[in-house]
Write a protein that holds these residues in place. Sequence first.
Motif, mmCIF file in Angstrom:
data_model
loop_
_atom_site.group_PDB
_atom_site.id
_atom_site.type_symbol
_atom_site.label_atom_id
_atom_site.label_comp_id
_atom_site.label_asym_id
_atom_site.label_seq_id
_atom_site.Cartn_x
_atom_site.Cartn_y
_atom_site.Cartn_z
ATOM 1 N N ASN A 99 0.897 -1.428 -0.091
ATOM 2 C CA ASN A 99 -0.042 0.006 0.032
ATOM 3 C C ASN A 99 0.826 1.215 0.128
ATOM 4 O O ASN A 99 0.857 1.956 0.845
ATOM 5 C CB ASN A 99 -0.738 0.003 1.145
ATOM 6 C CG ASN A 99 -2.111 0.904 1.073
ATOM 7 O OD1 ASN A 99 -2.314 1.913 0.241
ATOM 8 N ND2 ASN A 99 -2.998 0.784 1.785
ATOM 9 N N TYR A 100 1.599 1.340 -1.016
ATOM 10 C CA TYR A 100 2.825 2.391 -0.940
ATOM 11 C C TYR A 100 2.307 3.895 -1.007
ATOM 12 O O TYR A 100 3.000 4.692 -0.774
ATOM 13 C CB TYR A 100 3.523 1.873 -2.207
ATOM 14 C CG TYR A 100 4.257 0.758 -2.399
ATOM 15 C CD1 TYR A 100 4.697 0.230 -1.161
ATOM 16 C CD2 TYR A 100 4.082 -0.028 -3.503
ATOM 17 C CE1 TYR A 100 5.436 -1.134 -1.468
ATOM 18 C CE2 TYR A 100 4.680 -1.321 -3.537
ATOM 19 C CZ TYR A 100 5.101 -1.742 -2.608
ATOM 20 O OH TYR A 100 5.713 -2.849 -2.541
ATOM 21 N N PHE A 101 1.072 4.089 -1.759
ATOM 22 C CA PHE A 101 0.707 5.281 -1.754
ATOM 23 C C PHE A 101 0.079 6.052 -0.427
ATOM 24 O O PHE A 101 0.515 7.127 -0.029
ATOM 25 C CB PHE A 101 -0.360 5.669 -2.804
ATOM 26 C CG PHE A 101 0.070 5.130 -4.015
ATOM 27 C CD1 PHE A 101 0.968 5.811 -4.951
ATOM 28 C CD2 PHE A 101 -0.556 3.668 -4.478
ATOM 29 C CE1 PHE A 101 1.583 5.041 -6.141
ATOM 30 C CE2 PHE A 101 -0.012 3.340 -5.750
ATOM 31 C CZ PHE A 101 1.086 3.857 -6.468
ATOM 32 N N LYS A 102 -0.430 5.120 0.388
ATOM 33 C CA LYS A 102 -0.729 5.497 1.765
ATOM 34 C C LYS A 102 0.425 5.412 2.646
ATOM 35 O O LYS A 102 0.612 6.368 3.598
ATOM 36 C CB LYS A 102 -1.804 4.402 2.581
ATOM 37 C CG LYS A 102 -2.202 4.969 3.640
ATOM 38 C CD LYS A 102 -3.543 4.239 4.252
ATOM 39 C CE LYS A 102 -3.891 4.657 5.400
ATOM 40 N NZ LYS A 102 -5.129 3.892 6.367
ATOM 41 N N LEU A 103 1.231 4.742 2.347
ATOM 42 C CA LEU A 103 2.721 4.543 3.051
ATOM 43 C C LEU A 103 3.337 5.936 2.763
ATOM 44 O O LEU A 103 3.774 6.484 3.987
ATOM 45 C CB LEU A 103 3.699 3.504 2.382
ATOM 46 C CG LEU A 103 5.053 3.470 3.046
ATOM 47 C CD1 LEU A 103 5.007 3.011 4.375
ATOM 48 C CD2 LEU A 103 5.950 2.625 2.304
ATOM 49 N N LYS A 104 3.470 6.577 2.017
ATOM 50 C CA LYS A 104 3.972 7.988 1.717
ATOM 51 C C LYS A 104 3.426 8.894 2.423
ATOM 52 O O LYS A 104 3.861 9.875 3.133
ATOM 53 C CB LYS A 104 4.240 8.220 0.150
ATOM 54 C CG LYS A 104 4.825 9.494 -0.142
ATOM 55 C CD LYS A 104 4.999 9.670 -1.526
ATOM 56 C CE LYS A 104 5.876 10.859 -1.751
ATOM 57 N NZ LYS A 104 6.082 11.150 -3.471
ATOM 58 N N GLN A 105 2.099 8.960 2.389
ATOM 59 C CA GLN A 105 1.233 9.812 3.054
ATOM 60 C C GLN A 105 1.587 9.640 4.462
ATOM 61 O O GLN A 105 1.659 10.789 5.181
ATOM 62 C CB GLN A 105 -0.279 9.506 2.657
ATOM 63 C CG GLN A 105 -1.246 10.751 3.193
ATOM 64 C CD GLN A 105 -2.757 10.307 2.960
ATOM 65 O OE1 GLN A 105 -2.998 8.990 2.468
ATOM 66 N NE2 GLN A 105 -3.565 11.260 3.270
ATOM 67 N N VAL A 106 1.473 8.735 4.965
ATOM 68 C CA VAL A 106 1.576 8.279 6.540
ATOM 69 C C VAL A 106 2.804 8.878 7.016
ATOM 70 O O VAL A 106 2.994 9.407 7.956
ATOM 71 C CB VAL A 106 1.051 6.948 7.015
ATOM 72 C CG1 VAL A 106 1.258 6.747 8.750
ATOM 73 C CG2 VAL A 106 -0.288 6.997 6.596
ATOM 74 N N PHE A 107 4.049 8.375 6.207
ATOM 75 C CA PHE A 107 5.237 8.714 6.584
ATOM 76 C C PHE A 107 5.526 10.289 6.577
ATOM 77 O O PHE A 107 5.864 10.755 7.619
ATOM 78 C CB PHE A 107 6.345 8.123 5.669
ATOM 79 C CG PHE A 107 7.786 8.635 5.850
ATOM 80 C CD1 PHE A 107 8.263 7.870 7.008
ATOM 81 C CD2 PHE A 107 8.308 9.510 5.085
ATOM 82 C CE1 PHE A 107 9.526 8.476 7.203
ATOM 83 C CE2 PHE A 107 9.625 10.092 5.326
ATOM 84 C CZ PHE A 107 10.280 9.260 6.318
ATOM 85 N N GLU A 108 5.026 10.902 5.666
ATOM 86 C CA GLU A 108 5.277 12.547 5.826
ATOM 87 C C GLU A 108 4.451 13.009 7.097
ATOM 88 O O GLU A 108 4.900 14.162 7.344
ATOM 89 C CB GLU A 108 4.618 12.894 4.253
ATOM 90 C CG GLU A 108 5.641 12.526 3.261
ATOM 91 C CD GLU A 108 6.867 13.078 3.154
ATOM 92 O OE1 GLU A 108 7.332 14.307 3.918
ATOM 93 O OE2 GLU A 108 7.703 12.484 2.686
ATOM 94 N N SER A 109 3.410 12.659 7.354
ATOM 95 C CA SER A 109 2.747 13.159 8.407
ATOM 96 C C SER A 109 2.969 12.810 9.775
ATOM 97 O O SER A 109 2.747 13.360 10.773
ATOM 98 C CB SER A 109 1.113 12.945 8.367
ATOM 99 O OG SER A 109 0.914 11.434 8.417
ATOM 100 N N GLN A 110 3.898 11.547 9.823
ATOM 101 C CA GLN A 110 4.166 10.946 11.407
ATOM 102 C C GLN A 110 5.548 10.703 11.353
ATOM 103 O O GLN A 110 5.898 10.310 12.264
ATOM 104 C CB GLN A 110 3.366 9.629 11.251
ATOM 105 C CG GLN A 110 1.966 9.605 11.077
ATOM 106 C CD GLN A 110 1.421 10.238 12.438
ATOM 107 O OE1 GLN A 110 1.656 10.078 13.543
ATOM 108 N NE2 GLN A 110 0.056 11.034 12.036
#
Length: 428
Positions: A39-50
């Motif tokens: 789930n790479y697209f959510k991975l990038k989103q969550v990483f940037e926010s957390q």
Amino acid sequence: MKNTVFLLLILCFGCQQFQNKTSDYKVFQELQQLTDTQNYFKLKQVFESQKDKLSKAHELYFKAILFNIFNNLENSNLVIDELINQRAIHVTDTLLNTLYNTKLLNHINLYEYHDAVLTSDIILNKYRQLNDSSEIASLENELKIWTSLRHTPKQEIIRNKDVAFPMVRDKVGLFNVDVTINDTIKNFVFDTGANMSVIKRSLIKHFDLTYIESDFYVTAFTGQRVDSDIAIAETLRIGELTFKNVVFLVLNDEDISFPQIDYYINGIIGFPVIEAMEEIRISKNDTIRVPKTPVAYNLSNFALDGLTPIIAVNYKKDTLSFGFDTGARASTLYAPFYQRYKNEVDTNYELQKFKSSSAGGGVEFEGYIIDDITLKVGESKASLKNLQLHKNKIGTDANNLYGNFGQDFIKHFDEMIISFINSSVLFK
């Protein structure tokens, strides 16, 4: 009083450390789960926010992973080397194993075959126990490829201006382009979904290619193993683009032939060659344009899983990871899609059997035919008809992708733009 204040400071510091560790653990587990399920697209989103909640080691770890997934390979290796070489940052063997596997993928995609051999050896000798038997078998099999190529120079592309070249659709609707090797021209399937370029064995002498007997196997879509070797084209031309040191997998003629439908191909121009173009624009009049200077895009809806391109596809309110395969005539839905929307599928469709074919033969599957489904990429959406939905997992590897994205979506638009250097796909 001084002792009391000192004790309070210790307690506060210890509490902060505990909170930091707890926060780091929760975010790490979430990011790891997203990585494991592709789930790479959510991975990038969550990483940037957390990411501010992660330890330094874990922040760098996921930064290296994301650089790899979104095709920033040199920076991925720089971060990995920083983690490996900085003794002040503690990294567990489990994470180091993943980092070395990521480093291996970076070297492969950068055509650094000698470094791929060295990295494979480290994994197999130092971290063997952290990889399961199928992963070890895959590493050992692919090591034969990189060992065969260890003295081969890196692939290069020569592009001095904006270039355009035609493509034609063959009898089954796949894109084909003319490929020139040693002044001999043959048409090849043009396929972003092919991990490597492929050529049939009978053309090796015809093209006067450098042949390397390598004794490894590739796994077809059907899960069957197909024996293969290596061939090198020192110079290859597509239109006015020139490529140097292009690697082909050599398959027996019968392994890329489909006599049941009287369909035969010479070979496939795969992802390593296509990605080197940096940006391609495929128009509805069957012309491929490659600009000398790529345009900057920031959609980040295109990722890489090794050599497999992945695209973010929206269905209803969900963002799903699909394989991105311009060589596929029709899109296909996989078992994770069925599991996610099981009630909807079971209520509206009857279970049936259908066949799929690829290199290595055909296989019968159990599943459903979805008569109408609307999918969206970026701001562009299209209604697709009669999609095959596999009820069960296909192939030999764990696969969390929701489907394979093909030409039936692409044909709805005048132009498709794939930016490899900006990890973006858009339709106009």
